[in-house]
Scaffold this active site. Sequence first.
Site, PDB file in Angstrom:
ATOM      1  N   GLU A  16      40.337  32.533  39.740  1.00 28.20           N
ATOM      2  CA  GLU A  16      41.680  32.942  40.183  1.00 28.20           C
ATOM      3  C   GLU A  16      42.725  32.758  39.095  1.00 28.20           C
ATOM      4  OE1 GLU A  16      44.616  32.208  44.016  1.00 28.20           O
ATOM      5  OE2 GLU A  16      42.445  32.148  44.219  1.00 28.20           O
ATOM      6  N   TYR A  73      41.067  20.152  46.159  1.00 29.96           N
ATOM      7  CA  TYR A  73      41.811  21.367  46.521  1.00 29.96           C
ATOM      8  C   TYR A  73      43.029  21.026  47.385  1.00 29.96           C
ATOM      9  CZ  TYR A  73      42.498  26.183  48.147  1.00 29.96           C
ATOM     10  OH  TYR A  73      43.018  27.430  48.425  1.00 29.96           O
TER      11      TYR A  73
END
Length: 731
Positions: free
Chosen positions: A8, A310
């Site tokens: 990403e 995360y």
Amino acid sequence: MKHLVIAEKPSVGRDIARVLKCTQKHNTYIEGNDYIVTWALGHLVTLADPEQYGEQYKNWDLNTLPMLPKQWKLVVIKQTGRQFQTIKDLISRKDVSDIIIATDAGREGELVARWILEKSGNKKPVQRLWVSSVTDKALKDGFSNLKPGKNYLPLYHAAVVRAKSDWLVGINASRALTCKYNAQLSCGRVQTPTLAMIAARENEIKQFVPKSFYGLQLVAGNITFTWKDTSSGSSQTFHKEKIEHIKSSISGIDSFQITTVEKKAKKSFSSGLYDLTTLQREANQRFGFSAKETLTIMQKLYETYKVLTYPRTDSRYLTQDIVPTLKERLKACAVGPYSKIAGRLSMQTIKAHPSFVNNQKVSDHHAIIPTEQYVPLSEMSNEERKIYDMVIRRFLAVLSPACEYEETLIHGSINQETFCAKGSIIRSLGWREVYDGTFHDDDTENENTIQQQTLPDIKEGANLSIKTIKITEGKTKPPAYFTEGTLIAAMENPTKYLQHKDKSIIKTLGETGGIGTVATRADIIEKLLHSFLMEKKGNEIHITSKGKQLLSLVPHDLKSPELTAMWEVRLQAIAQGKESDKGFMKEIENYTKNLIEEIKTADGTFRHDNMTRTKCPQCGKFLLEVNGKHGKLLVCQDRECGYRETISRHTNARCPVCHKKMDLVGKGDGQRFVCTCGHKEKLSAFEERKKREGKGASKKDVNNYLKKQAKQANEPINNAFAEAFSKLNLN
């Protein structure tokens, strides 16, 4: 043949490339013997703007609404077009056998990658990397256990439906309102209910009428006793006459008899691990960080330093498979101020207690915890240290034993009235040791509780001499204005603001995590500030006149959290493969038609009450004065013009008189600092003053400070030296 990995962000792409031993570096990708690693830059592809669906949509016209595309179009975002072309070319290479999606493991991450693949016309097999941290170990394990891409197609369908639905409702409703009322008005299924909550809170505050309440305190034997109503159990009453009567009835009595002394051994446990919302709320409360700032810092700790897992998680629990890794994580964070406790915990047996380990309470990602990566404390900024410190101390506290204490409750009686005193003695600090005595409970003591105090050893039946008896008085307080932290919490649990307290809707909101998602709430708040529908006064959030008027014009459905709750239930069902995305989209199209018709036929007016007499230099219309997030601006009332001009901005410069932060106003040589206390100072004079004040910091001071930082910051995070140093001007 080679595998193409799509990450990403560039930082994650470089980490993956290193783990996969890719060494041939190019500007937009890194290649190795078996893998090619490239990256997006967030979204590279998005839904097309209305103008690209027909000439009739280039001009904003109420008669062209609603816009309901029959064939949805994807477009490449111009600013990142080169990166998209790189990925498209790599996908087309004949030596690339398949694609590995390595974007963030969540709904939006899936959308980032799949739209790139769709726009590129990819026909090659797809696999999925699904990890919660980007350490070398996690990445190696993840690439050893790649999942078939088809497993995540339902998640992708849910993401697409969410994007299209928000496009249909948000763009159509915003265009309709803007055209009908000739003002820049925007709305959406998440931002408008959020704005409505702010308005509801302000109405509560304005309508609040304070009431006086009364209590009675008695001091005997150096102990402060509080009167307690035996019928209600309350220590306050709204009836002043009642308290005055009780006081007069006992005023002539000299002694006070102890009726019971109860001692109980008790335990308290640490608060749960952090999810993103809880972390954002507490960081705002403790440090004044905005929700966006906290998320940005967390993203860096996750991606760059790789020391935390995360961040965009809505869970405060771990899964069973994480438990065997906890000792390694403890060893990794056993540095600086955490070395003693983390080291000790890593040598002990860790039990998977249900208070923090529960597979059923983890959806996509577990709670935020440290990774197994080495921690470079000396390289972190002060802000990064603060967020890291919060997460690590909470992690250590959860793994620590309970705090054990003995609570003593003393009851006494005088003239048939009961008085109580409470005290506690800590026998074992347990998890509180992690906080070095700086821990404060989130729930502050309210007026209806008996105050804690240190109690002497006293026996039942003892008679104490009364020293003083006094009436206490207080007033009920209105609810506080929202801050970013409390607003984030309200978005997570908005049931208080439902028009209809339907049990099924309340249950739905609880299951779906409220309105918005952990990944989007910070952006929603930023959008509301940027569009001047709300503003900040200090740390408080207030709705603007524009925001109030918008709420009076928006259809009722869009103001209620019910809508987003129902959407999220359906989106989750689609993500789990239990519901058709096509059926949901058909319903959204019908809903959009009804919504636009309601706006078209509604009665209402909009008036700019912040208009100045200054004309726009581009179009000649009068400018509006607004309070932006970073200061005051003049903005053009014409949506198509878009002119903006900053007239003052908030700074960190402190007033020499009252020490509050000042605003910088004016342009060029005429710039000056202005304080709310009335102090004014030219920018040039301010800079001269700071130079004179900064002479106290020598090079030796600076070098000593840097050396101290390099030793892994053995002092606590908010040590006095660091605080003092942060205030010095070394330029």
